[in-house]
Motif scaffolding. Structure first.
Motif, PDB file in Angstrom:
ATOM      1  N   TYR A   1       0.810  -1.217   0.000  1.00 40.92           N
ATOM      2  CA  TYR A   1       0.000   0.000   0.000  1.00 40.92           C
ATOM      3  C   TYR A   1       0.845   1.270   0.000  1.00 40.92           C
ATOM      4  O   TYR A   1       0.412   2.301  -0.531  1.00 40.92           O
ATOM      5  CB  TYR A   1      -0.979  -0.002   1.169  1.00 40.92           C
ATOM      6  CG  TYR A   1      -2.164  -0.889   0.905  1.00 40.92           C
ATOM      7  CD1 TYR A   1      -3.095  -0.562  -0.080  1.00 40.92           C
ATOM      8  CD2 TYR A   1      -2.351  -2.068   1.613  1.00 40.92           C
ATOM      9  CE1 TYR A   1      -4.187  -1.372  -0.340  1.00 40.92           C
ATOM     10  CE2 TYR A   1      -3.446  -2.894   1.360  1.00 40.92           C
ATOM     11  CZ  TYR A   1      -4.357  -2.532   0.381  1.00 40.92           C
ATOM     12  OH  TYR A   1      -5.427  -3.340   0.124  1.00 40.92           O
ATOM     13  N   LEU A   2       2.039   1.228   0.580  1.00 39.00           N
ATOM     14  CA  LEU A   2       2.899   2.410   0.542  1.00 39.00           C
ATOM     15  C   LEU A   2       3.279   2.747  -0.892  1.00 39.00           C
ATOM     16  O   LEU A   2       3.264   3.918  -1.291  1.00 39.00           O
ATOM     17  CB  LEU A   2       4.160   2.195   1.389  1.00 39.00           C
ATOM     18  CG  LEU A   2       3.967   2.216   2.895  1.00 39.00           C
ATOM     19  CD1 LEU A   2       5.275   1.885   3.607  1.00 39.00           C
ATOM     20  CD2 LEU A   2       3.407   3.548   3.376  1.00 39.00           C
ATOM     21  N   VAL A   3       3.617   1.730  -1.665  1.00 39.46           N
ATOM     22  CA  VAL A   3       3.961   1.964  -3.073  1.00 39.46           C
ATOM     23  C   VAL A   3       2.746   2.506  -3.823  1.00 39.46           C
ATOM     24  O   VAL A   3       2.852   3.467  -4.593  1.00 39.46           O
ATOM     25  CB  VAL A   3       4.503   0.677  -3.730  1.00 39.46           C
ATOM     26  CG1 VAL A   3       4.623   0.836  -5.239  1.00 39.46           C
ATOM     27  CG2 VAL A   3       5.849   0.299  -3.119  1.00 39.46           C
ATOM     28  N   GLU A   4       1.598   1.910  -3.578  1.00 41.18           N
ATOM     29  CA  GLU A   4       0.392   2.387  -4.247  1.00 41.18           C
ATOM     30  C   GLU A   4       0.064   3.825  -3.829  1.00 41.18           C
ATOM     31  O   GLU A   4      -0.304   4.656  -4.656  1.00 41.18           O
ATOM     32  CB  GLU A   4      -0.801   1.474  -3.949  1.00 41.18           C
ATOM     33  CG  GLU A   4      -2.032   1.871  -4.729  1.00 41.18           C
ATOM     34  CD  GLU A   4      -3.152   0.854  -4.657  1.00 41.18           C
ATOM     35  OE1 GLU A   4      -4.290   1.244  -4.959  1.00 41.18           O
ATOM     36  OE2 GLU A   4      -2.896  -0.309  -4.308  1.00 41.18           O
ATOM     37  N   ALA A   5       0.208   4.113  -2.545  1.00 41.43           N
ATOM     38  CA  ALA A   5      -0.056   5.468  -2.056  1.00 41.43           C
ATOM     39  C   ALA A   5       0.886   6.474  -2.704  1.00 41.43           C
ATOM     40  O   ALA A   5       0.472   7.574  -3.081  1.00 41.43           O
ATOM     41  CB  ALA A   5       0.100   5.509  -0.529  1.00 41.43           C
ATOM     42  N   GLU A   6       2.147   6.081  -2.848  1.00 40.78           N
ATOM     43  CA  GLU A   6       3.111   6.974  -3.482  1.00 40.78           C
ATOM     44  C   GLU A   6       2.752   7.193  -4.956  1.00 40.78           C
ATOM     45  O   GLU A   6       2.787   8.327  -5.456  1.00 40.78           O
ATOM     46  CB  GLU A   6       4.520   6.405  -3.355  1.00 40.78           C
ATOM     47  CG  GLU A   6       5.584   7.343  -3.885  1.00 40.78           C
ATOM     48  CD  GLU A   6       6.977   6.825  -3.675  1.00 40.78           C
ATOM     49  OE1 GLU A   6       7.823   7.656  -3.311  1.00 40.78           O
ATOM     50  OE2 GLU A   6       7.222   5.615  -3.880  1.00 40.78           O
ATOM     51  N   GLN A   7       2.390   6.138  -5.654  1.00 41.18           N
ATOM     52  CA  GLN A   7       2.022   6.255  -7.066  1.00 41.18           C
ATOM     53  C   GLN A   7       0.796   7.141  -7.253  1.00 41.18           C
ATOM     54  O   GLN A   7       0.707   7.889  -8.224  1.00 41.18           O
ATOM     55  CB  GLN A   7       1.779   4.865  -7.670  1.00 41.18           C
ATOM     56  CG  GLN A   7       3.035   4.046  -7.803  1.00 41.18           C
ATOM     57  CD  GLN A   7       2.764   2.594  -8.140  1.00 41.18           C
ATOM     58  OE1 GLN A   7       1.630   2.111  -8.060  1.00 41.18           O
ATOM     59  NE2 GLN A   7       3.812   1.873  -8.519  1.00 41.18           N
ATOM     60  N   ARG A   8      -0.144   7.060  -6.329  1.00 44.67           N
ATOM     61  CA  ARG A   8      -1.379   7.857  -6.416  1.00 44.67           C
ATOM     62  C   ARG A   8      -1.237   9.252  -5.814  1.00 44.67           C
ATOM     63  O   ARG A   8      -2.189  10.017  -5.804  1.00 44.67           O
ATOM     64  CB  ARG A   8      -2.517   7.127  -5.713  1.00 44.67           C
ATOM     65  CG  ARG A   8      -2.927   5.847  -6.395  1.00 44.67           C
ATOM     66  CD  ARG A   8      -3.951   5.106  -5.535  1.00 44.67           C
ATOM     67  NE  ARG A   8      -4.297   3.844  -6.111  1.00 44.67           N
ATOM     68  CZ  ARG A   8      -5.380   3.618  -6.856  1.00 44.67           C
ATOM     69  NH1 ARG A   8      -6.222   4.605  -7.083  1.00 44.67           N
ATOM     70  NH2 ARG A   8      -5.615   2.435  -7.344  1.00 44.67           N
ATOM     71  N   ARG A   9      -0.027   9.526  -5.277  1.00 47.66           N
ATOM     72  CA  ARG A   9       0.229  10.811  -4.618  1.00 47.66           C
ATOM     73  C   ARG A   9      -0.810  11.071  -3.524  1.00 47.66           C
ATOM     74  O   ARG A   9      -1.369  12.156  -3.403  1.00 47.66           O
ATOM     75  CB  ARG A   9       0.294  11.937  -5.640  1.00 47.66           C
ATOM     76  CG  ARG A   9       1.399  11.724  -6.680  1.00 47.66           C
ATOM     77  CD  ARG A   9       1.456  12.811  -7.719  1.00 47.66           C
ATOM     78  NE  ARG A   9       1.572  14.162  -7.160  1.00 47.66           N
ATOM     79  CZ  ARG A   9       2.710  14.779  -6.825  1.00 47.66           C
ATOM     80  NH1 ARG A   9       3.858  14.164  -6.995  1.00 47.66           N
ATOM     81  NH2 ARG A   9       2.697  16.010  -6.347  1.00 47.66           N
ATOM     82  N   LEU A  10      -1.052  10.055  -2.753  1.00 43.58           N
ATOM     83  CA  LEU A  10      -2.078  10.092  -1.708  1.00 43.58           C
ATOM     84  C   LEU A  10      -1.908  11.281  -0.767  1.00 43.58           C
ATOM     85  O   LEU A  10      -2.882  11.883  -0.336  1.00 43.58           O
ATOM     86  CB  LEU A  10      -2.023   8.771  -0.929  1.00 43.58           C
ATOM     87  CG  LEU A  10      -3.015   8.597   0.206  1.00 43.58           C
ATOM     88  CD1 LEU A  10      -3.548   7.190   0.204  1.00 43.58           C
ATOM     89  CD2 LEU A  10      -2.375   8.932   1.532  1.00 43.58           C
TER      90      LEU A  10
END
Length: 131
Positions: A45-54
């Motif tokens: 989820y950290l990688v996904e959050a970074e990709q989505r600029r959460l």
């Protein structure tokens, strides 16, 4: 001492002392195993959050800022966890070994520094059984 937060007391009258310590040991081992699974899920989820600029959606200035404010990590720990998460995206077997409890995060942190997709299996085999 309480078991699982319930009101049942762990006996300390000597009659079941071995069973008591074994129970506590089993509980702690179970927590450690679940922690590995949670660390692996968090990495995904950290990688996904970074990709989505959460972080931009919750008023933070960077992913590290988000991890500090929202997840409670100290700055250095946030940087390390994000670094590991990025590497695990490229190292699926190492990611799986974290999730299944074969390796703890401390070992994965070190292996993620040296392993590449081509050498991942070799490093995993070399690290097995070592502390």
């Amino acid at each position: 001492m309480l078991r699982d937060g319930a009101s049942e007391q762990v006996r300390s009258d000597g009659g079941s002392a071995q069973a008591d310590w074994q129970y506590v040991h089993q509980q702690l081992r179970g927590i450690a195993e679940r922690r590995g699974e949670l660390d692996a899920r968090e990495a995904t989820y950290l990688v996904e959050a970074e990709q989505r600029r959460l972080w931009t959606h919750v008023g933070c200035i960077s992913m590290i800022d988000y991890m500090e404010r929202e997840l409670g990590y100290a700055p250095r720990e946030a940087v390390e966890r994000l670094r590991i998460a990025r590497r695990l995206e490229q190292l699926p077997e190492l990611h799986a070994r974290l999730a299944d409890g074969t390796f703890r995060l401390t070992a994965v942190r070190e292996l993620a520094r040296v392993a590449t997709p081509d050498t991942e299996d070799v490093w995993i085999d070399a690290a097995r059984g070592k502390s």
